[in-house]
Motif scaffolding. Sequence first.
Motif, PDB file in Angstrom:
ATOM      1  N   TRP A  71       5.953-127.474  37.207  1.00 38.57           N
ATOM      2  CA  TRP A  71       6.879-128.596  37.022  1.00 38.57           C
ATOM      3  C   TRP A  71       6.213-129.761  36.312  1.00 38.57           C
ATOM      4  N   SER A  72       6.991-130.412  35.433  1.00 37.15           N
ATOM      5  CA  SER A  72       6.599-131.678  34.815  1.00 37.15           C
ATOM      6  C   SER A  72       7.534-132.773  35.319  1.00 37.15           C
ATOM      7  N   VAL A  73       6.964-133.901  35.714  1.00 35.59           N
ATOM      8  CA  VAL A  73       7.729-135.055  36.190  1.00 35.59           C
ATOM      9  C   VAL A  73       7.658-136.138  35.126  1.00 35.59           C
ATOM     10  N   ILE A 112       3.732-129.464  40.981  1.00 37.73           N
ATOM     11  CA  ILE A 112       3.717-130.423  39.868  1.00 37.73           C
ATOM     12  C   ILE A 112       2.420-130.290  39.089  1.00 37.73           C
ATOM     13  N   GLY A 113       2.541-129.899  37.841  1.00 34.83           N
ATOM     14  CA  GLY A 113       1.372-129.765  36.982  1.00 34.83           C
ATOM     15  C   GLY A 113       1.163-130.955  36.079  1.00 34.83           C
ATOM     16  N   THR A 114       2.285-131.581  35.651  1.00 34.90           N
ATOM     17  CA  THR A 114       2.196-132.680  34.687  1.00 34.90           C
ATOM     18  C   THR A 114       3.030-133.866  35.153  1.00 34.90           C
ATOM     19  N   LEU A 115       2.444-135.043  35.099  1.00 38.36           N
ATOM     20  CA  LEU A 115       3.151-136.295  35.352  1.00 38.36           C
ATOM     21  C   LEU A 115       3.093-137.129  34.093  1.00 38.36           C
ATOM     22  N   THR A 131       1.231-142.178  40.541  1.00 42.52           N
ATOM     23  CA  THR A 131      -0.064-141.493  40.628  1.00 42.52           C
ATOM     24  C   THR A 131      -0.433-141.233  42.080  1.00 42.52           C
ATOM     25  N   GLN A 132      -0.186-142.210  42.935  1.00 37.62           N
ATOM     26  CA  GLN A 132      -0.475-142.049  44.365  1.00 37.62           C
ATOM     27  C   GLN A 132       0.315-140.891  44.969  1.00 37.62           C
ATOM     28  N   ILE A 133       1.548-140.701  44.517  1.00 36.57           N
ATOM     29  CA  ILE A 133       2.396-139.631  45.044  1.00 36.57           C
ATOM     30  C   ILE A 133       1.953-138.259  44.554  1.00 36.57           C
ATOM     31  N   VAL A 134       1.631-138.160  43.276  1.00 36.12           N
ATOM     32  CA  VAL A 134       1.437-136.852  42.640  1.00 36.12           C
ATOM     33  C   VAL A 134      -0.020-136.384  42.660  1.00 36.12           C
ATOM     34  N   LEU A 135      -0.965-137.316  42.535  1.00 39.74           N
ATOM     35  CA  LEU A 135      -2.370-136.932  42.377  1.00 39.74           C
ATOM     36  C   LEU A 135      -2.951-136.141  43.558  1.00 39.74           C
ATOM     37  N   LYS A 139      -6.695-128.389  42.459  1.00 41.21           N
ATOM     38  CA  LYS A 139      -7.772-128.403  41.463  1.00 41.21           C
ATOM     39  C   LYS A 139      -7.246-128.223  40.037  1.00 41.21           C
ATOM     40  N   ARG A 140      -6.061-128.750  39.778  1.00 42.34           N
ATOM     41  CA  ARG A 140      -5.491-128.692  38.414  1.00 42.34           C
ATOM     42  C   ARG A 140      -4.388-129.730  38.302  1.00 42.34           C
ATOM     43  N   GLY A 141      -4.218-130.241  37.098  1.00 42.99           N
ATOM     44  CA  GLY A 141      -3.155-131.215  36.907  1.00 42.99           C
ATOM     45  C   GLY A 141      -3.370-132.028  35.638  1.00 42.99           C
ATOM     46  N   LEU A 142      -2.296-132.664  35.186  1.00 41.43           N
ATOM     47  CA  LEU A 142      -2.314-133.455  33.958  1.00 41.43           C
ATOM     48  C   LEU A 142      -1.474-134.712  34.169  1.00 41.43           C
ATOM     49  N   ILE A 143      -2.054-135.879  33.916  1.00 41.43           N
ATOM     50  CA  ILE A 143      -1.327-137.140  34.001  1.00 41.43           C
ATOM     51  C   ILE A 143      -1.402-137.829  32.648  1.00 41.43           C
ATOM     52  N   LEU A 144      -0.238-138.132  32.092  1.00 45.27           N
ATOM     53  CA  LEU A 144      -0.137-138.786  30.789  1.00 45.27           C
ATOM     54  C   LEU A 144       0.515-140.150  30.989  1.00 45.27           C
ATOM     55  N   ASN A 145      -0.220-141.214  30.698  1.00 44.49           N
ATOM     56  CA  ASN A 145       0.283-142.571  30.880  1.00 44.49           C
ATOM     57  C   ASN A 145       0.495-143.239  29.522  1.00 44.49           C
ATOM     58  N   LEU A 146       1.735-143.613  29.244  1.00 50.61           N
ATOM     59  CA  LEU A 146       2.028-144.298  27.990  1.00 50.61           C
ATOM     60  C   LEU A 146       1.874-145.803  28.194  1.00 50.61           C
ATOM     61  N   SER A 147       0.852-146.357  27.590  1.00 54.07           N
ATOM     62  CA  SER A 147       0.577-147.773  27.761  1.00 54.07           C
ATOM     63  C   SER A 147       1.167-148.600  26.624  1.00 54.07           C
ATOM     64  N   GLY A 148       1.432-147.981  25.495  1.00 51.67           N
ATOM     65  CA  GLY A 148       1.687-148.767  24.298  1.00 51.67           C
ATOM     66  C   GLY A 148       0.351-149.172  23.708  1.00 51.67           C
TER      67      GLY A 148
END
Length: 304
Positions: free
Chosen positions: A43-45, A119-122, A160-164, A171-180
Amino acid sequence: MVFQWIGIATTTYLVIKLVYYLAQGAYLYFFRTYQDFNKYGKWSVITGATDGIGKETAFQLASRGQNIALISRNTERLKNVAKEIESKHNVQTKCLTIDFSDDEEIYDKIADFLQGLDIGTLVNNVGTDQELVRFLEQSNLSLTIRNLVRVDALSILKMTQIVLPGMVKRKRGLILNLSGMPIPFPIRKLASTTPIKSFVDLFSRALSYEYESEGITIQSCRPGAVATKTAQPYGDLEKMISTKDYCTSWLATVDKARWTHGHWQHAVEAWVWHKIPTALIQKLADYFYIEPGAKAMQDLEKNK
């Protein structure tokens, strides 16, 4: 002879540095290879998923076999996007209507909504815009402050607190944060938004150092102007990079660097801004960004 050798050494250093940056840029933006996003999880959130970069990211991840959990504040748009994703890509979707400017209790609802998902990707994409006026001249300053803190900053931390924890456990996961695109110098009439962008960028990169040994990939994305509704005041959308082109380029940089501009044109733009003497920054920002943007915003308000 001493000065001659100093000159040769300096020139050599600058040439090597230039070649390095060009090679790094080519690797990031032109040699496009895509991760198997399913290796992170099923899943991607995506927050702010009904328009712009968030929506296009949802479609591109779905095209790569990801089930999509969409979180945004417009129920009708959420349902329409989910229906379109399912019909085009034959994946599962889930929707949750949340306004990230609401009180912190919303995160209990989000945690319940995501309970039990692999959840693999946030993708932390949700954000706000600031009026292009001086700090005290904003039409509703208290509301602007609240939204900036809750939507642009708190949402990143809480999601991040919820998903990490689940990612660390698996032992796997991807977090992508759009900062501008963070601006490393002060710009008048952007006193509120530019520090928030820098916060998201620095938080993402620090978190990457903390959790990369746990098998977690965390990336800060720094886009410039992309052809979305929020970019409308700042120029002709047809001349901007489309959301499809941008996301196609950006997702190819995943796991290649802790931060990226997502597209080579934005990388060049950022490089140019960093080379401009500070004394010229305010005038150039006023001429190319602040004044045209403020006028366009006023015109949009009049035409509503």
